[in-house]
Design a protein around this motif. Structure first.
Motif, PDB file in Angstrom:
ATOM      1  N   PHE A 501      45.196  31.804  49.797  1.00 21.60           N
ATOM      2  CA  PHE A 501      45.361  31.899  48.428  1.00 21.60           C
ATOM      3  C   PHE A 501      44.842  30.879  47.863  1.00 21.60           C
ATOM      4  O   PHE A 501      45.284  30.210  46.591  1.00 21.60           O
ATOM      5  N   PHE A 502      43.497  30.180  48.158  1.00 17.71           N
ATOM      6  CA  PHE A 502      42.886  29.135  47.492  1.00 17.71           C
ATOM      7  C   PHE A 502      42.541  29.749  46.164  1.00 17.71           C
ATOM      8  O   PHE A 502      41.788  30.549  46.230  1.00 17.71           O
ATOM      9  N   ARG A 503      42.558  28.979  44.944  1.00 15.90           N
ATOM     10  CA  ARG A 503      42.230  29.484  43.653  1.00 15.90           C
ATOM     11  C   ARG A 503      40.817  28.771  43.565  1.00 15.90           C
ATOM     12  O   ARG A 503      40.614  27.952  43.115  1.00 15.90           O
ATOM     13  N   VAL A 504      39.771  29.859  43.693  1.00 11.14           N
ATOM     14  CA  VAL A 504      38.440  29.232  43.542  1.00 11.14           C
ATOM     15  C   VAL A 504      37.718  30.392  42.648  1.00 11.14           C
ATOM     16  O   VAL A 504      38.218  31.462  42.212  1.00 11.14           O
ATOM     17  N   PHE A 505      36.844  29.430  41.855  1.00 11.02           N
ATOM     18  CA  PHE A 505      36.183  30.058  40.909  1.00 11.02           C
ATOM     19  C   PHE A 505      34.736  30.646  41.186  1.00 11.02           C
ATOM     20  O   PHE A 505      34.006  29.783  41.676  1.00 11.02           O
ATOM     21  N   ILE A 506      34.320  31.993  40.933  1.00  9.38           N
ATOM     22  CA  ILE A 506      33.028  32.550  41.188  1.00  9.38           C
ATOM     23  C   ILE A 506      32.649  33.211  40.215  1.00  9.38           C
ATOM     24  O   ILE A 506      33.330  34.053  39.644  1.00  9.38           O
ATOM     25  N   ALA A 507      31.414  32.966  39.751  1.00  7.13           N
ATOM     26  CA  ALA A 507      30.974  33.592  38.462  1.00  7.13           C
ATOM     27  C   ALA A 507      31.845  33.465  37.333  1.00  7.13           C
ATOM     28  O   ALA A 507      31.937  34.313  36.622  1.00  7.13           O
ATOM     29  N   GLY A 508      32.471  32.368  37.317  1.00  8.66           N
ATOM     30  CA  GLY A 508      33.419  31.969  36.178  1.00  8.66           C
ATOM     31  C   GLY A 508      34.749  32.576  36.225  1.00  8.66           C
ATOM     32  O   GLY A 508      35.508  32.516  35.095  1.00  8.66           O
ATOM     33  N   THR A 509      35.104  33.586  37.165  1.00  5.63           N
ATOM     34  CA  THR A 509      36.287  34.179  37.476  1.00  5.63           C
ATOM     35  C   THR A 509      37.199  33.511  38.602  1.00  5.63           C
ATOM     36  O   THR A 509      36.645  33.347  39.609  1.00  5.63           O
ATOM     37  N   PRO A 510      38.449  33.274  38.252  1.00  3.34           N
ATOM     38  CA  PRO A 510      39.326  32.997  39.415  1.00  3.34           C
ATOM     39  C   PRO A 510      39.568  33.929  40.566  1.00  3.34           C
ATOM     40  O   PRO A 510      39.692  35.092  40.053  1.00  3.34           O
ATOM     41  N   ARG A 511      39.279  33.422  41.710  1.00  2.00           N
ATOM     42  CA  ARG A 511      39.510  34.366  42.725  1.00  2.00           C
ATOM     43  C   ARG A 511      40.660  33.703  43.738  1.00  2.00           C
ATOM     44  O   ARG A 511      40.613  32.551  44.008  1.00  2.00           O
TER      45      ARG A 511
END
Length: 598
Positions: A501-511
């Motif tokens: 459940f790590f909140r990571v930003f990829i291409a500007g979007t939270p994943r």
């Protein structure tokens, strides 16, 4: 029942090796082709191979002795790390080995100027065509294809050397390595969409039995704030001026995106966003620094965002190491690449001041890496530890298995030609000179079911693990998983941390990302904070962690006693009181650890 590979040599030599025309040649190494690989055709004779020759290190035992003394918190030499020059003197090959190998190479028309040498001279690198390699090694290379992935490799299953050279050459690669080092398996377990904002309304904070209070949202979304709350680091402020450093290794053309890092900082580390903090980029063997947002790597972004977010404003470095499948039959003779771990080790060992905490979230099944190569790479990790560098490695995402559902590879089946069912440890987590990090989930914490754990088939259990691991084994019911694992092997993991459940930003979007890919950079971030506390008191970096963790610092961990790591058609091992083969010693209590190490 174990069957020696020696008993299979006659059959395998006939099946896979080129008959020797030189009676003075003797087989140096031989492997059974791993499941899923089959011969696609002969290797083009003009295909270039980046051949790496390992000369025996003259005094590695002395280096290992130094390492254990300076890593033992109760030894008078604790923290007296060796210099780059000290290390190189200890691992430099004997002059007679250097001369013997040079004469052999000269006899094949290869001159000194055609070779690259490691700083200590213990590795030689040369780029030569298949035709010459086959002659030198009295073997035959083929193009091999993997049924599941469609990847191609140019490899042999056996190679020979003149008898007089066996004592002077430890190994040569790429020859018998069918592992995924050319395309390392990221240990990311899952990636999914995340909410634009973190949901916190009407949720009461969670309080565990020890009185630790954590925001309730941390059970569904892990942020920097969550990690600091769970691991008792709220309010600690590191310095940017005490000479500290932290690093992340990147492979598979994974790109750490700076714009995504800024978005992450704005979301979770506003102090870093306010000063537009970023990382230093270093290319290894041609690794690229693409900032195209569509190419942003989930692994790389996860690693840098959390390791650097936890440790801000400590100096941070991202290493991009090139490495793609080395052969595509339809395009002729492309540029070859080598196993990325060795390329990175070559580079970092030549560096005068590497980062003092480094995380790697890539790995492979131990059995797919030739034992000789695994042990030599592990020796490189020992050199870094002796120089004061702490190395953390993801323990893997297959529980006690390999986590690979591909029927062509048949999960949990040995690669020795005997097709035995066996638990599958990961490499480099199985190296005793790195800190293997398993995974937990939720709060109060429990083991996550994919946490890689078990016992190495290559490396014996190091003495620093004896008491903890023997205690665990003594609690297993007699005969549990008999024959499925090596109870005398180096045990995995050493520690653990949150891994889902790590909140990571990829291409500007939270994943939302899960996997022990998350736990290793998390633990490295806390190691960087511990080094900060030591530097502020005039103490050296922690360096090789494991002897400390299993002794003086053992009381600084949250013991995880719930959960298991199923795999190979079994429930796996259980998390239990003390060390276990799911979560190791447990998860860090930063405040306690800081008091113990300063």
């Amino acid at each position: 029942m174990w069957v020696s590979l020696v008993s299979l040599l006659p059959l395998l030599v006939v099946a896979f090796a080129l008959p020797s025309s030189d009676s003075e040649h003797k087989v140096k190494e031989l492997v059974v082709p791993p499941r899923g690989w089959s011969i696609h055709g002969p290797a083009p004779l003009d295909h270039l191979i980046k051949l790496r020759i390992a000369l025996p290190q003259s005094n590695f035992q002395a280096l290992e002795d130094h390492l254990y003394e300076i890593s033992d918190p109760y030894h008078e030499r604790y923290g007296a790390h060796l210099s780059k020059e000290d290390i190189e003197e200890l691992v430099a090959p004997r002059p007679e080995s250097v001369d013997a190998v040079a004469q052999w190479l000269h006899s094949h028309g290869i001159q000194d100027e055609d070779m690259g040498r490691s700083p200590a001279g213990d590795w030689l690198t040369l780029r030569i065509p298949v035709a010459l390699v086959e002659k030198m090694l009295d073997t035959k290379y083929h193009v091999w294809k993997h049924a599941g992935s469609g990847d191609y490799l140019v490899r042999t299953t056996s190679y020979s050397l003149p008898k007089s050279l066996h004592e002077h050459i430890e190994l040569i690669q790429p020859t018998t390595m069918f592992g995924a080092f050319k395309k390392l398996k990221s240990t990311i377990h899952s990636i999914s969409e995340a909410d634009a904002t973190i949901q916190t309304q009407n949720l009461r904070p969670i309080v565990d039995a020890a009185g630790v209070t954590v925001d309730a949202s941390c059970n569904t979304t892990i942020t920097i704030t969550c990690l600091k709350e769970i691991y008792n680091a709220v309010g600690y402020t590191p310095s940017a001026t005490v000479g500290n450093s932290v690093g992340i290794t990147g492979y598979l053309e994974e790109n750490a995106n700076r714009a995504d890092l800024q978005t992450f900082y704005a979301d979770q580390v506003p102090a870093a966003a306010a000063v537009n903090s970023t990382f230093k980029f270093i290319s290894v063997a041609g690794g690229l620094d693409s900032q195209n947002s569509s190419l942003a790597g989930g692994e790389a972004n996860l690693d840098v965002q959390f390791a650097f977010g936890l440790s801000f404003p400590i100096a941070s470095t991202f290493y991009s190491t090139a490495g793609r499948p080395p052969f595509i039959p339809d395009i002729g003779t492309p540029e070859d690449t080598n196993e990325p771990y060795t390329d990175w080790l070559d580079f970092i060992l030549s560096h005068p001041s590497p980062p003092l905490a480094i995380s790697t979230s890539y790995g492979d099944d131990e059995q797919t890496v030739p034992e000789s190569f695994a042990k030599r790479a592990c020796a490189g990790f020992a050199q870094l530890g002796a120089r004061g560098v702490s190395l953390t490695v993801s323990s893997g995402d297959g529980g006690v298995g390999d986590g690979d559902p591909d029927p062509a590879t048949q999960e949990c089946i040995t690669n020795d030609g005997l097709n035995r069912t066996r638990f599958i440890p990961g490499f480099p987590a199985s190296c005793p000179f790195v800190t293997a990090v398993g995974g937990t989930i939720h709060f109060p914490e429990q083991a996550v079911d994919f946490s890689g754990g078990g016992f190495s088939d290559y490396f014996a259990r190091p003495s620093y693990q004896d008491a903890a691991v023997k205690g665990f084994l003594s609690k297993l019911p007699k005969g549990t998983y008999s024959g499925l694992f090596n109870p005398n092997g180096r045990a995995i993991p050493d520690v653990s941390a949150q891994s889902d459940f790590f909140r990571v930003f990829i291409a500007g979007t939270p994943r939302s990302i899960g996997g022990t890919s998350a736990s290793s950079p998390t633990f490295a971030g806390f190691v960087a904070l511990l080094n900060d506390g030591r530097f502020k008191k005039g103490l050296p970096s922690l360096g090789f962690l494991n002897p400390l963790l299993y002794s003086k610092a053992a009381s600084g961990f949250n013991d995880i006693t719930v959960g298991s790591n199923p795999g190979c058609g079994t429930p796996g091992f259980n998390a239990t009181k003390g060390w276990d083969a799911v979560t190791g010693l447990g998860t860090p209590n930063f405040a306690k650890l800081l008091a113990l190490v300063t």
